[in-house]
Design a protein around this motif. Sequence first.
Motif, PDB file in Angstrom:
ATOM      1  N   HIS A  17      98.887  99.553  83.537  1.00  0.00           N
ATOM      2  CA  HIS A  17      99.722 100.674  83.931  1.00  0.00           C
ATOM      3  C   HIS A  17     100.826 100.893  82.921  1.00  0.00           C
ATOM      4  CE1 HIS A  17      97.846 100.637  87.885  1.00  0.00           C
ATOM      5  NE2 HIS A  17      98.015  99.329  87.896  1.00  0.00           N
TER       6      HIS A  17
ATOM      7  N   THR B  48     106.006 105.221  83.723  1.00  0.00           N
ATOM      8  CA  THR B  48     105.388 106.236  84.574  1.00  0.00           C
ATOM      9  C   THR B  48     105.298 105.756  86.015  1.00  0.00           C
ATOM     10  OG1 THR B  48     104.098 107.042  82.705  1.00  0.00           O
ATOM     11  CG2 THR B  48     103.320 107.652  84.898  1.00  0.00           C
ATOM     12  N   VAL B  49     104.883 104.517  86.200  1.00  0.00           N
ATOM     13  CA  VAL B  49     104.772 103.954  87.550  1.00  0.00           C
ATOM     14  C   VAL B  49     106.147 103.880  88.197  1.00  0.00           C
ATOM     15  CG1 VAL B  49     104.180 101.878  88.846  1.00  0.00           C
ATOM     16  CG2 VAL B  49     102.657 102.691  87.052  1.00  0.00           C
TER      17      VAL B  49
ATOM     18  N   LEU C  62     108.764 105.677  87.605  1.00  0.00           N
ATOM     19  CA  LEU C  62     109.209 107.036  87.939  1.00  0.00           C
ATOM     20  C   LEU C  62     108.524 107.540  89.207  1.00  0.00           C
ATOM     21  CD1 LEU C  62     110.958 109.414  87.101  1.00  0.00           C
ATOM     22  CD2 LEU C  62     109.036 110.256  85.756  1.00  0.00           C
ATOM     23  N   ARG C  63     107.249 107.265  89.345  1.00  0.00           N
ATOM     24  CA  ARG C  63     106.537 107.682  90.553  1.00  0.00           C
ATOM     25  C   ARG C  63     107.084 106.982  91.795  1.00  0.00           C
ATOM     26  NH1 ARG C  63     100.430 107.561  88.132  1.00  0.00           N
ATOM     27  NH2 ARG C  63     100.631 109.450  86.894  1.00  0.00           N
TER      28      ARG C  63
ATOM     29  N   ALA D 201     110.355 108.474  92.685  1.00  0.00           N
ATOM     30  CA  ALA D 201     110.171 109.808  93.270  1.00  0.00           C
ATOM     31  C   ALA D 201     109.741 109.706  94.733  1.00  0.00           C
ATOM     32  CB  ALA D 201     109.138 110.600  92.463  1.00  0.00           C
ATOM     33  N   VAL D 202     108.856 108.769  95.040  1.00  0.00           N
ATOM     34  CA  VAL D 202     108.413 108.590  96.428  1.00  0.00           C
ATOM     35  C   VAL D 202     109.577 108.122  97.296  1.00  0.00           C
ATOM     36  CG1 VAL D 202     106.955 107.169  97.931  1.00  0.00           C
ATOM     37  CG2 VAL D 202     105.985 108.203  95.872  1.00  0.00           C
TER      38      VAL D 202
END
Length: 111
Positions: free
Chosen positions: A77, A81-82, A84-85, A88-89
């Motif tokens: 991964h 990016t992970v 940030l996701r 965001a969740v």
Amino acid sequence: MFLRHETYLRFSGAYRRNQMQASLLAQFVPTVRNYLPIAAGALRLPALSFALATLLGAMLWNAGFLLAGYAMRDGVHDLPTVALRIMAVVLALEVTFFIALRARWHRVARG
């Protein structure tokens, strides 16, 4: 600290009446989670019920991150990016919670 006395009495009464639910839900709000023990101590809430609600809330909060980490353990991964996701969740969940809380507060205020 900067509340009117009547507002403080209303908040403290509401917290006393709903101490388990409030203490549990507070574990899902990062800043509140850090300062709630001060309020619980100042209001002389029962330590055992506060500790149990805090423990359960912290376990539920951390379980989501733990499960996400275990789900990603075998894959390759891109960490930024992970991350940030996940942020965001979490932000979306907290905004949804605050919107629901505000809507409930408005319904109660209107009677």
